[in-house]
Design a protein around this motif. Structure first.
Motif, PDB file in Angstrom:
ATOM      1  N   ASP A  23      40.823  59.271  57.659  1.00 16.66           N
ATOM      2  CA  ASP A  23      39.374  58.675  57.686  1.00 16.66           C
ATOM      3  C   ASP A  23      38.544  58.556  58.705  1.00 16.66           C
ATOM      4  O   ASP A  23      38.739  57.543  58.664  1.00 16.66           O
ATOM      5  CB  ASP A  23      39.127  58.557  56.070  1.00 16.66           C
ATOM      6  N   PRO A  24      38.119  59.948  59.407  1.00 18.31           N
ATOM      7  CA  PRO A  24      37.427  59.371  61.022  1.00 18.31           C
ATOM      8  C   PRO A  24      36.671  58.478  60.568  1.00 18.31           C
ATOM      9  O   PRO A  24      36.341  57.706  61.707  1.00 18.31           O
ATOM     10  CB  PRO A  24      37.270  60.848  61.402  1.00 18.31           C
ATOM     11  N   ASN A  25      36.324  58.126  59.125  1.00 24.47           N
ATOM     12  CA  ASN A  25      34.616  57.756  59.327  1.00 24.47           C
ATOM     13  C   ASN A  25      35.141  55.742  58.947  1.00 24.47           C
ATOM     14  O   ASN A  25      34.288  55.476  59.560  1.00 24.47           O
ATOM     15  CB  ASN A  25      34.093  58.597  58.013  1.00 24.47           C
ATOM     16  N   ARG A  26      36.122  56.059  59.021  1.00 32.50           N
ATOM     17  CA  ARG A  26      36.521  54.708  59.000  1.00 32.50           C
ATOM     18  C   ARG A  26      37.224  53.626  60.607  1.00 32.50           C
ATOM     19  O   ARG A  26      37.168  52.325  60.078  1.00 32.50           O
ATOM     20  CB  ARG A  26      37.896  54.857  57.927  1.00 32.50           C
ATOM     21  N   HIS A  27      37.450  54.583  61.360  1.00 37.72           N
ATOM     22  CA  HIS A  27      37.527  54.378  62.306  1.00 37.72           C
ATOM     23  C   HIS A  27      36.281  54.863  64.036  1.00 37.72           C
ATOM     24  O   HIS A  27      35.604  55.269  63.581  1.00 37.72           O
ATOM     25  CB  HIS A  27      38.654  54.592  62.366  1.00 37.72           C
ATOM     26  N   GLU A  28      35.940  53.112  64.371  1.00 39.40           N
ATOM     27  CA  GLU A  28      35.004  53.590  65.777  1.00 39.40           C
ATOM     28  C   GLU A  28      34.997  52.100  66.345  1.00 39.40           C
ATOM     29  O   GLU A  28      34.856  51.702  65.767  1.00 39.40           O
ATOM     30  CB  GLU A  28      33.505  53.943  64.612  1.00 39.40           C
ATOM     31  N   ARG A  29      34.781  52.697  67.184  1.00 40.37           N
ATOM     32  CA  ARG A  29      34.718  51.032  68.767  1.00 40.37           C
ATOM     33  C   ARG A  29      33.890  52.224  69.820  1.00 40.37           C
ATOM     34  O   ARG A  29      33.391  53.274  69.809  1.00 40.37           O
ATOM     35  CB  ARG A  29      35.808  50.951  68.753  1.00 40.37           C
ATOM     36  N   GLU A  30      33.623  51.001  70.843  1.00 42.10           N
ATOM     37  CA  GLU A  30      32.430  51.504  71.340  1.00 42.10           C
ATOM     38  C   GLU A  30      32.913  52.330  72.662  1.00 42.10           C
ATOM     39  O   GLU A  30      34.292  52.581  72.747  1.00 42.10           O
ATOM     40  CB  GLU A  30      31.644  49.731  72.349  1.00 42.10           C
ATOM     41  N   ARG A  31      32.025  53.106  73.582  1.00 42.22           N
ATOM     42  CA  ARG A  31      32.637  54.856  73.722  1.00 42.22           C
ATOM     43  C   ARG A  31      32.351  54.437  75.004  1.00 42.22           C
ATOM     44  O   ARG A  31      30.604  53.681  75.452  1.00 42.22           O
ATOM     45  CB  ARG A  31      31.852  56.147  73.091  1.00 42.22           C
ATOM     46  N   THR A  84      35.174  64.245  80.523  1.00 39.98           N
ATOM     47  CA  THR A  84      34.311  62.973  79.678  1.00 39.98           C
ATOM     48  C   THR A  84      34.866  62.278  79.046  1.00 39.98           C
ATOM     49  O   THR A  84      35.359  62.825  78.023  1.00 39.98           O
ATOM     50  CB  THR A  84      32.583  63.611  79.375  1.00 39.98           C
ATOM     51  N   SER A  85      35.547  60.584  79.134  1.00 39.72           N
ATOM     52  CA  SER A  85      35.719  60.042  77.698  1.00 39.72           C
ATOM     53  C   SER A  85      35.487  60.208  76.528  1.00 39.72           C
ATOM     54  O   SER A  85      34.278  60.251  76.350  1.00 39.72           O
ATOM     55  CB  SER A  85      36.052  58.522  78.544  1.00 39.72           C
ATOM     56  N   GLY A  86      36.307  60.187  75.412  1.00 44.05           N
ATOM     57  CA  GLY A  86      35.640  60.343  74.470  1.00 44.05           C
ATOM     58  C   GLY A  86      35.055  62.159  74.228  1.00 44.05           C
ATOM     59  O   GLY A  86      34.761  61.808  72.649  1.00 44.05           O
ATOM     60  N   THR A  87      36.145  62.720  74.381  1.00 40.51           N
ATOM     61  CA  THR A  87      35.517  64.433  74.176  1.00 40.51           C
ATOM     62  C   THR A  87      36.774  64.575  73.724  1.00 40.51           C
ATOM     63  O   THR A  87      37.485  64.313  74.607  1.00 40.51           O
ATOM     64  CB  THR A  87      34.497  64.741  75.326  1.00 40.51           C
ATOM     65  N   ARG A 106      46.965  57.059  65.438  1.00 37.63           N
ATOM     66  CA  ARG A 106      46.395  56.105  65.205  1.00 37.63           C
ATOM     67  C   ARG A 106      47.110  54.637  66.125  1.00 37.63           C
ATOM     68  O   ARG A 106      46.595  54.023  66.887  1.00 37.63           O
ATOM     69  CB  ARG A 106      46.248  55.557  63.765  1.00 37.63           C
ATOM     70  N   THR A 107      48.437  54.670  65.506  1.00 36.02           N
ATOM     71  CA  THR A 107      49.197  53.497  66.287  1.00 36.02           C
ATOM     72  C   THR A 107      49.639  53.945  67.189  1.00 36.02           C
ATOM     73  O   THR A 107      49.425  52.682  68.650  1.00 36.02           O
ATOM     74  CB  THR A 107      51.036  53.634  66.283  1.00 36.02           C
ATOM     75  N   GLU A 108      49.434  54.736  68.219  1.00 33.58           N
ATOM     76  CA  GLU A 108      48.917  55.075  69.878  1.00 33.58           C
ATOM     77  C   GLU A 108      47.679  54.834  70.441  1.00 33.58           C
ATOM     78  O   GLU A 108      47.534  53.672  71.540  1.00 33.58           O
ATOM     79  CB  GLU A 108      50.093  56.127  70.480  1.00 33.58           C
ATOM     80  N   VAL A 109      46.775  55.267  69.446  1.00 32.53           N
ATOM     81  CA  VAL A 109      45.656  54.266  70.184  1.00 32.53           C
ATOM     82  C   VAL A 109      45.285  53.021  69.750  1.00 32.53           C
ATOM     83  O   VAL A 109      44.477  52.691  70.833  1.00 32.53           O
ATOM     84  CB  VAL A 109      44.357  55.564  68.803  1.00 32.53           C
ATOM     85  N   GLU A 110      45.574  52.155  68.243  1.00 32.05           N
ATOM     86  CA  GLU A 110      44.904  51.159  67.839  1.00 32.05           C
ATOM     87  C   GLU A 110      46.112  49.743  68.257  1.00 32.05           C
ATOM     88  O   GLU A 110      45.706  49.169  68.495  1.00 32.05           O
ATOM     89  CB  GLU A 110      45.048  51.488  66.508  1.00 32.05           C
ATOM     90  N   ASP A 111      47.292  50.348  68.919  1.00 32.37           N
ATOM     91  CA  ASP A 111      47.733  49.728  68.838  1.00 32.37           C
ATOM     92  C   ASP A 111      49.007  49.776  70.205  1.00 32.37           C
ATOM     93  O   ASP A 111      48.840  48.127  70.976  1.00 32.37           O
ATOM     94  CB  ASP A 111      49.350  49.440  67.912  1.00 32.37           C
ATOM     95  N   ARG A 149      37.396  60.994  69.147  1.00 34.85           N
ATOM     96  CA  ARG A 149      35.865  60.712  69.554  1.00 34.85           C
ATOM     97  C   ARG A 149      35.397  59.709  69.513  1.00 34.85           C
ATOM     98  O   ARG A 149      34.541  58.423  69.899  1.00 34.85           O
ATOM     99  CB  ARG A 149      34.871  61.849  68.995  1.00 34.85           C
ATOM    100  N   ASN A 150      35.503  58.656  67.996  1.00 29.36           N
ATOM    101  CA  ASN A 150      34.744  58.017  67.188  1.00 29.36           C
ATOM    102  C   ASN A 150      35.500  56.302  67.882  1.00 29.36           C
ATOM    103  O   ASN A 150      34.747  55.701  68.307  1.00 29.36           O
ATOM    104  CB  ASN A 150      35.019  57.984  65.904  1.00 29.36           C
ATOM    105  N   MET A 151      36.723  56.560  68.553  1.00 27.12           N
ATOM    106  CA  MET A 151      37.296  55.298  69.096  1.00 27.12           C
ATOM    107  C   MET A 151      37.793  56.044  70.757  1.00 27.12           C
ATOM    108  O   MET A 151      37.980  54.546  71.734  1.00 27.12           O
ATOM    109  CB  MET A 151      38.798  55.960  68.759  1.00 27.12           C
ATOM    110  N   GLY A 152      36.555  56.869  71.243  1.00 30.16           N
ATOM    111  CA  GLY A 152      36.392  56.436  72.510  1.00 30.16           C
ATOM    112  C   GLY A 152      37.526  57.045  72.971  1.00 30.16           C
ATOM    113  O   GLY A 152      37.888  56.952  75.166  1.00 30.16           O
TER     114      GLY A 152
END
Length: 489
Positions: free
Chosen positions: A236-244, A265-268, A350-355, A392-395
């Motif tokens: 669910d993309p709406n549950r994840h966001e951080r500064e981009r 461009t980062s985050g695209t 998600r594991t690769e991005v967040e962890d 995108r939401n995670m930059g």
């Protein structure tokens, strides 16, 4: 865990199933009743055993009221999955159970009808003696055979549920859901309904009812392995966001960066689109090579090439893929047909991005993505849309290779109508000129900045990617059969 009636603590009761609590917002509500539905073999008993074992591990009391399989079989099942049920009190009411056989009648009576032995009375007595925090009734639909009519069945089950809850227990009831035995009436009596379904290519868990709290909707992958049961929640993309960041990701090839007004461009999300053999994967790896040079991590998910071929091709064009992996600036995952479900795959991302803090995620092959992952919906690109929105939401910079199947001829950026998914589209193309087959590269679309609207010749050499000067003198390149305009300066 202390429930509301035994300490007034408003906290969730864990399911014991990995991933399931995430879907339920932390677990069951204390002193609630949940109906777990599914056809025979769906895993309802295993789901229930996880629930009871989690209670034992938390120093709670637990009771298993078994009306189907005998106690020995259930204990053997728990042992097979390394679930600790040694402290569980069993009330064996299965057809082979001693207590069941000792009953003089199999008819359900209300608890106040003490003239005749009653299963409900037996259950009440046992519950009051054990005082359990967690109770499983498996399967509750067996009571239907013992009731004289549907009204009596509903009344008795409702009374049983209310009694168990009043004793401070959190209750799971299983239902053999089948068209021959509808359980709609049971669904009205409980606080939550969990459906365990067999879908094409996977099992799923779906929560159709949950009083008092929001839950994650949709059909989530459910697996039963030697290690027990696990649920992989939908992304669910709406549950994840951080500064981009809006920084540019360079390719390390100045001419290619010039086409892209400095880089990606980062985050695209960027699509590398073209026919087979034109250099899409190599171009994507070039950005990853530059990312590794800055000490940042990337991950490549390959759906269309085996590991050996991918490594040999990369090393042959001066992309040190093995060294990047050794330095942990690159992870390569080759995903074969039916190896993963879509929910397992998004969990890996998600594991690769967040962890692991990956800054670039590359999905190599939209066709392979669509065909290889189990549980992809009727609109497979919608799953890719969700992945793109998450990145995108995670930059995180996303790179997707998309194969168009016409090597030459009328140009199409994508063959699956996916151009709307991309922030940028880089086209790579084979062209024939004066009897020679060449490659060209250009930018068709960039949402985030201006870009060079010229096409350049692309060469893939042993020294790496080489992008030449623009080719203004050629006309009709995108048709695959260009002509030379001598009048162009």
């Amino acid at each position: 865990m202390a429930t509301v009636g035994k300490g007034k603590q408003q906290q969730r009761v864990g399911t014991g199933v990995r991933g399931a609590d995430d879907i339920l917002g932390g677990g069951y509500l204390p002193e609630s009743a949940t109906l777990v539905r599914g056809e025979p073999g769906a895993g309802k008993s295993i789901f229930s055993l996880h629930f009871l074992a989690a209670g034992i591990d938390a120093d709670e009391t637990a009771m298993y009221i078994n009306l189907g399989e005998p106690e020995d079989y259930i204990r053997d099942t728990a042992r097979d999955f390394d679930l600790n049920v040694n402290g569980v009190e069993f009330l064996n009411l299965s057809p082979s159970g001693d207590r069941f056989q000792e009953e003089e009648t199999y008819t359900l009576f209300r608890a106040d009808e003490v003239e005749t032995p009653s299963l409900v009375k037996n259950i009440r007595t046992e519950v009051q003696e054990v005082n359990p925090d967690r109770v499983v009734v498996d399967p509750v639909t067996e009571f239907r055979y013992l009731a004289p009519d549907d009204h009596q069945f509903r009344s008795q089950i409702l009374g049983l549920i209310e009694f168990l809850k009043s004793e401070g227990a959190t209750v799971l009831l299983t239902s053999q859901a089948a068209s021959s035995m509808p359980d709609d009436d049971l669904q009205f009596l409980v606080d939550a309904v969990i459906n365990m379904l067999e879908e094409p290519g996977r099992r799923t868990m779906h929560v159709s009812k949950f009083r008092g709290s929001s839950v994650r909707r949709g059909h989530h992958t459910l697996q039963i392995t030697d290690d027990g049961m696990r649920v992989w929640p939908q992304l669910d993309p709406n549950r994840h966001e951080r500064e981009r960041s809006t920084a540019k990701l360079s390719s390390g090839v100045p001419e290619l960066d010039s086409l892209l007004s400095g880089g990606l461009t980062s985050g695209t999300i960027t699509f590398l689109s073209g026919p087979t053999g034109v250099g899409k994967t190599t171009t994507g790896l070039q950005f990853m090579k530059e990312t590794a040079g800055r000490g940042q991590r990337s991950v490549l998910y390959s759906f269309e090439e085996d590991r050996q071929t991918l490594f040999e091709r990369a090393e042959a064009v001066n992309i040190p893929i093995t060294d990047m992996i050794d330095r942990e600036t690159l992870n390569v995952e080759v995903i074969g047909p039916d190896e993963l479900t879509i929910d397992e795959f998004t969990h890996q991302i998600r594991t690769e991005v967040e962890d692991n803090d990956s800054e670039v995620v590359m999905i190599d092959g939209t066709s392979g993505f669509e065909k290889s992952l189990r549980g992809v919906g009727a609109e497979p690109m919608q799953d890719l849309v969700k992945i793109g929105r998450y990145l995108r939401n995670m930059g995180v910079t996303g790179v997707v290779t998309n194969e168009v199947h016409d090597i030459t001829g009328q140009f199409r950026a994508t063959e699956q109508g996916m151009s709307y998914l991309a922030d940028s589209i880089v086209v790579l193309r084979h062209v024939e000129y004066k009897g020679s087959l060449r490659k060209v590269i250009g930018v068709l679309k960039m949402r985030t900045s201006e870009f060079e609207n010229q096409l350049r010749e692309l060469e893939i050499t042993e020294h790496g990617l080489r992008v030449g000067e623009s080719l203004p003198e050629l006309r009709g390149i995108l048709t695959g059969t260009p002509t030379w305009d001598e009048n162009v300066d």
